[in-house]
Design a protein around this motif. Sequence first.
Motif, short mmCIF file in Angstrom:
data_model
loop_
_atom_site.label_atom_id
_atom_site.label_comp_id
_atom_site.label_asym_id
_atom_site.label_seq_id
_atom_site.Cartn_x
_atom_site.Cartn_y
_atom_site.Cartn_z
N ASP A 264 -7.64 -2.82 -1.32
CA ASP A 264 -8.47 -3.40 -0.27
C ASP A 264 -9.92 -3.25 -0.69
N HIS B 195 0.83 -1.21 0.00
CA HIS B 195 0.00 0.00 0.00
C HIS B 195 0.87 1.26 0.00
N HIS C 224 -11.95 -7.12 5.00
CA HIS C 224 -11.96 -6.83 3.57
C HIS C 224 -11.11 -7.88 2.85
N HIS D 116 -7.80 -8.22 0.68
CA HIS D 116 -6.59 -7.51 0.24
C HIS D 116 -5.97 -8.26 -0.93
ZN LIG Z 1 -4.49 -4.16 2.21
#
Ligand SMILES: [Zn+2]
Length: 231
Positions: A64, A43, A125, A127
Amino acid sequence: MAGWTLDEGLERLDQEWRAQHPGAVIYHIADGNHSQNPRVSQHAKDDGKSGGPGDTPGEVDASDFMPGKGGVTDEDLDELAEGLVRSRDPRILIVIRRQSIWSSYPVGNYPAWAKRPYSGKYHGHTHLSVNDKYASNKSDWKWEPVANEIPMVKLDGVWVPQLKLGHDDAMDEGYNHVKRAQVLANWLDNKRVDLDVDGVYGAGTAAKFAAIFGGNGKALTTEQWRKLHGI
Ligand SMILES: [Zn+2]
């Protein structure tokens, strides 16, 4: 946060996801709570210091996919994670979902793509991070489920899988329908190189069945299933 770009392959997946779930939320750039080192978190912005291809300064290599907005359910996010892993897409680096992680490379005793327990923060979530080698690959992603499960038919009182190209034992965890057919095909055919018994009914498996039974091998008929099993 300005001054960053998104990996082009990830951008493509974002488009596909939003086409199915208009209004869905997808996060990319690391906020202040995350590492700003691209070797720790995808990220973080690439800094061009890895020396590897595609390490473009300012590029972010992770998405995400969040639940909630756009009607995205936990089931959708499970399917996304499982579908990505099943696709074996060369762009994938890591997939994380709930308390599981998959890497496209071996880690310790785990082979590539094996499901490993994830000890980090629980991921509500999904990823996905990508490797830089394929940064400009914008082809379609094959994350959508082929089917919910491998269909079965009853034969002499026994349930028999109706296997076809694209089926994967991950669809029916614990049953190993495809692996069993691959082992039997290897055993039945002594003329050609053995298949990798990987539980994925891909082009190689189709070619093996075609060589044994004729046709294109893209689906295993009940009759062929009988022959495999010698019944
Ligand atoms: Zn992530």
